[in-house]
Design a protein around this motif. Structure first.
Motif, mmCIF file in Angstrom:
data_model
loop_
_atom_site.group_PDB
_atom_site.id
_atom_site.type_symbol
_atom_site.label_atom_id
_atom_site.label_comp_id
_atom_site.label_asym_id
_atom_site.label_seq_id
_atom_site.Cartn_x
_atom_site.Cartn_y
_atom_site.Cartn_z
ATOM 1 N N ASP A 127 0.846 -1.193 0.000
ATOM 2 C CA ASP A 127 0.000 0.000 0.000
ATOM 3 C C ASP A 127 0.881 1.243 0.000
ATOM 4 O OD1 ASP A 127 -2.683 -0.987 0.019
ATOM 5 O OD2 ASP A 127 -2.367 -1.684 2.076
ATOM 6 N N PRO A 128 0.311 2.389 -0.389
ATOM 7 C CA PRO A 128 1.099 3.633 -0.394
ATOM 8 C C PRO A 128 1.773 3.882 0.947
ATOM 9 C CG PRO A 128 -0.956 3.985 -1.548
ATOM 10 C CD PRO A 128 -1.035 2.613 -0.954
ATOM 11 N N GLY A 129 3.075 4.130 0.884
ATOM 12 C CA GLY A 129 3.846 4.405 2.091
ATOM 13 C C GLY A 129 4.500 3.192 2.718
ATOM 14 N N ASP A 130 4.092 1.984 2.299
ATOM 15 C CA ASP A 130 4.744 0.783 2.832
ATOM 16 C C ASP A 130 6.196 0.732 2.366
ATOM 17 O OD1 ASP A 130 2.477 -0.102 4.083
ATOM 18 O OD2 ASP A 130 1.957 -1.598 2.563
ATOM 19 N N GLU A 131 7.066 0.292 3.250
ATOM 20 C CA GLU A 131 8.486 0.175 2.912
ATOM 21 C C GLU A 131 8.824 -1.260 2.531
ATOM 22 O OE1 GLU A 131 10.097 3.761 5.855
ATOM 23 O OE2 GLU A 131 10.553 1.664 6.328
ATOM 24 N N VAL A 132 9.669 -1.397 1.518
ATOM 25 C CA VAL A 132 10.138 -2.703 1.068
ATOM 26 C C VAL A 132 11.652 -2.715 1.156
ATOM 27 C CG1 VAL A 132 10.221 -4.364 -0.819
ATOM 28 C CG2 VAL A 132 8.179 -2.946 -0.496
ATOM 29 N N LEU A 133 12.190 -3.612 1.944
ATOM 30 C CA LEU A 133 13.645 -3.716 2.073
ATOM 31 C C LEU A 133 14.204 -4.335 0.797
ATOM 32 C CD1 LEU A 133 14.019 -4.947 5.772
ATOM 33 C CD2 LEU A 133 13.950 -2.610 4.875
ATOM 34 N N LEU A 134 15.202 -3.659 0.245
ATOM 35 C CA LEU A 134 15.736 -4.026 -1.062
ATOM 36 C C LEU A 134 17.252 -4.187 -0.972
ATOM 37 C CD1 LEU A 134 15.136 -4.436 -4.080
ATOM 38 C CD2 LEU A 134 15.380 -1.964 -4.384
ATOM 39 N N PRO A 135 17.720 -5.428 -0.774
ATOM 40 C CA PRO A 135 19.169 -5.639 -0.756
ATOM 41 C C PRO A 135 19.797 -5.135 -2.042
ATOM 42 C CG PRO A 135 18.047 -7.568 0.101
ATOM 43 C CD PRO A 135 16.984 -6.669 -0.467
ATOM 44 N N ALA A 136 20.878 -4.399 -1.900
ATOM 45 C CA ALA A 136 21.586 -3.825 -3.039
ATOM 46 C C ALA A 136 23.008 -4.367 -3.069
ATOM 47 C CB ALA A 136 21.598 -2.297 -2.939
ATOM 48 N N PRO A 137 23.542 -4.546 -4.278
ATOM 49 C CA PRO A 137 23.002 -4.249 -5.601
ATOM 50 C C PRO A 137 21.766 -5.084 -5.920
ATOM 51 C CG PRO A 137 25.401 -4.501 -5.686
ATOM 52 C CD PRO A 137 24.959 -4.987 -4.352
ATOM 53 N N TYR A 138 20.820 -4.441 -6.654
ATOM 54 C CA TYR A 138 19.543 -5.054 -6.954
ATOM 55 C C TYR A 138 19.293 -4.982 -8.464
ATOM 56 C CZ TYR A 138 18.731 -0.058 -6.704
ATOM 57 O OH TYR A 138 18.863 1.301 -6.867
ATOM 58 N N TRP A 139 18.392 -5.841 -8.930
ATOM 59 C CA TRP A 139 17.969 -5.782 -10.330
ATOM 60 C C TRP A 139 17.215 -4.480 -10.552
ATOM 61 C CZ3 TRP A 139 13.013 -8.119 -12.525
ATOM 62 C CH2 TRP A 139 13.007 -8.040 -13.926
ATOM 63 N N THR A 140 17.469 -3.856 -11.682
ATOM 64 C CA THR A 140 17.012 -2.495 -11.943
ATOM 65 C C THR A 140 15.486 -2.328 -11.898
ATOM 66 O OG1 THR A 140 17.141 -0.699 -13.559
ATOM 67 C CG2 THR A 140 17.067 -2.915 -14.441
ATOM 68 N N THR A 141 14.728 -3.391 -12.146
ATOM 69 C CA THR A 141 13.263 -3.284 -12.171
ATOM 70 C C THR A 141 12.639 -3.251 -10.781
ATOM 71 O OG1 THR A 141 13.037 -4.260 -14.371
ATOM 72 C CG2 THR A 141 11.159 -4.522 -12.896
ATOM 73 N N TYR A 142 13.288 -3.839 -9.792
ATOM 74 C CA TYR A 142 12.664 -3.935 -8.471
ATOM 75 C C TYR A 142 12.222 -2.586 -7.890
ATOM 76 C CZ TYR A 142 14.574 -8.749 -8.229
ATOM 77 O OH TYR A 142 14.891 -10.061 -8.465
ATOM 78 N N PRO A 143 13.107 -1.593 -7.791
ATOM 79 C CA PRO A 143 12.661 -0.342 -7.161
ATOM 80 C C PRO A 143 11.552 0.351 -7.930
ATOM 81 C CG PRO A 143 14.839 -0.055 -8.142
ATOM 82 C CD PRO A 143 14.533 -1.518 -8.174
ATOM 83 N N GLU A 144 11.567 0.237 -9.265
ATOM 84 C CA GLU A 144 10.520 0.879 -10.053
ATOM 85 C C GLU A 144 9.173 0.194 -9.830
ATOM 86 O OE1 GLU A 144 11.426 3.612 -11.191
ATOM 87 O OE2 GLU A 144 13.573 3.260 -11.020
ATOM 88 N N ALA A 145 9.180 -1.136 -9.726
ATOM 89 C CA ALA A 145 7.933 -1.856 -9.459
ATOM 90 C C ALA A 145 7.401 -1.525 -8.069
ATOM 91 C CB ALA A 145 8.167 -3.360 -9.599
#
Length: 412
Positions: A127-145
């Motif tokens: 939902d809007p405002g929810d945070e998703v932990l994203l281990p980096a380096p990451y595939w380029t599509t993940y943050p945009e999705a």
């Protein structure tokens, strides 16, 4: 006769493109690949290390299944949005075979490639405002999705010194009361890193303890090397099954990037929500491609093992050649088909009159000077790195990395 004067139409001050879509960055990997292909089409001897696309043809038994399916009128019509029942069953059977746990066919949603599964996974639970932990380096599509779903990507970076593998302590430090999910990718794109069974289980138990959803991308499951093993996080922590979405597809394993068949496995309520979305977005995946995918996931893995043998050979060659360059540190990847060298030791040096200070500038210089396309680290997280795919011929690999060697040898 007096003609009434027309009032000039005032140009709208509203943006023509929605803020939601205007904020999305294009896929850096596809952009690099497209530029390389355009230059090659223009007669330039460009070698592209950009896209993660096996250079092998799709195995013949899979193509034969598609050829047999094409004339059948049953495949000329709409089919269920969630996928052909036979394919959903085949994916469930394949999951038991390869991942070691049971799923019901009703828990499977067939998507138009893995990317659609990625987007629909975030759309289903974020939902809007929810945070998703994203281990980096990451595939380029993940943050945009994540952003498209209204979420906030929270990067958790692990560098060369950690083998590009984040720790539970790092994840815990990044966790807040707004943390909804963790993206977990092993084997990793872009680094080729593979989490050990112990590391996978520790991360899974941490997510379970804190009620955090896990979205696990397992599309490189069959591409591991040396002593590395693919560990499905749901097998490592079975209690996670009710809060985990598994993403996968046929593209990488079976050299089927153009066939566009992926899938997601999730709890019933998530599958229902994502299927509803897909029914409005794209409806069913092309039926001939689905028939080909049935042959792929139901067949043995001998063709896959042959491709993996070639990838392994190229992996070793590429790491050896890159590691011979002063200022480049290239860990040996143990999964997927990418290397992710640090080029921080090259940045700030002058090469043919140019002094690149970022990996993006260095990648541009490499393309301009020696006609080799690589993807800069900025596409996957912090600057200072390059991603090179070794899913290309041995001859092109040696030629392309050889050109980079000669260019960077001039760094002063």
């Amino acid at each position: 006769m007096n003609v009434p004067q027309q009032t000039p139409v005032q140009p709208s001050t509203k943006p023509r493109v929605s803020a939601r879509l205007a904020a999305i960055a294009e896929s850096a990997t596809l952009a690099v690949d497209a530029k390389a292909k355009a230059l090659k089409a223009a007669g330039r001897p460009v070698i592209g290390f950009g896209a993660g696309e096996p250079d092998f043809p799709t195995p013949s038994y899979i193509v034969d299944a598609a050829v047999a399916a094409a004339p059948d009128p049953v495949n000329h019509r709409y089919s269920p949005a969630a996928g052909l029942p036979a394919l959903r069953q085949a994916i469930a059977t394949k999951t038991l075979r390869d991942s070691g746990y049971e799923v019901a066919p009703s828990s499977v949603l067939v998507t138009n490639g893995g990317k659609q599964a990625v987007y629909q996974a975030f759309a289903a639970i974020v939902d809007p405002g929810d945070e998703v932990l994203l281990p980096a380096p990451y595939w380029t599509t993940y943050p945009e999705a994540i952003r498209l779903a209204g979420g906030v990507p929270v990067e958790v970076f692990a560098g060369v010194d950690q083998g590009y593998l984040v720790t539970v302590d790092q994840l815990e430090a990044a966790r807040t009361e707004r943390t909804k999910a963790l993206l977990f990718c092993s084997p990793s794109n872009p680094t080729g890193a593979v989490y050990s069974p112990e590391q996978t289980a520790a991360i899974g138990r941490w997510a379970l303890e804190h009620g955090i959803w896990v979205i696990t991308d397992e599309i490189y499951e069959h591409l591991t090397y040396d002593d590395a093993v693919f560990t499905p996080i749901v097998r490592a922590v079975p209690e996670l099954a009710d809060t985990t979405i598994v993403l996968n597809g046929v593209a990488k394993t079976y050299a089927m990037t153009g066939w566009r068949v992926g899938w997601m496995i999730a709890p019933a309520d998530v599958i229902k929500a994502a299927t509803n979305l897909q029914s409005h977005l794209t409806s069913n995946v092309a039926n001939v491609s689905q028939r080909a995918a049935i042959a792929a996931v139901s067949g043995d893995l001998s063709a896959v093992h042959e491709m993996r043998t070639a990838f392994d050979r190229r992996r070793r060659t590429m790491v050896e050649m890159l590691s011979a360059i002063d200022g480049v540190v290239c860990p040996m990847p143990t999964g997927a088909f990418y290397v992710y060298p640090s080029v921080e030791g090259v940045l700030g040096k002058t090469i043919r009159g140019v002094t690149p200070t970022t990996s993006a500038e260095l990648a541009a210089l490499i393309l301009e000077q020696v006609e080799v396309a690589v993807v800069p680290g900025e596409a996957f997280g912090p600057s200072g790195y390059l991603r090179l795919s070794y899913a290309l011929s041995d001859a092109d690999l040696a030629e392309g990395v050889g050109r980079i060697q000669k260019l960077l040898a001039e760094a002063r």
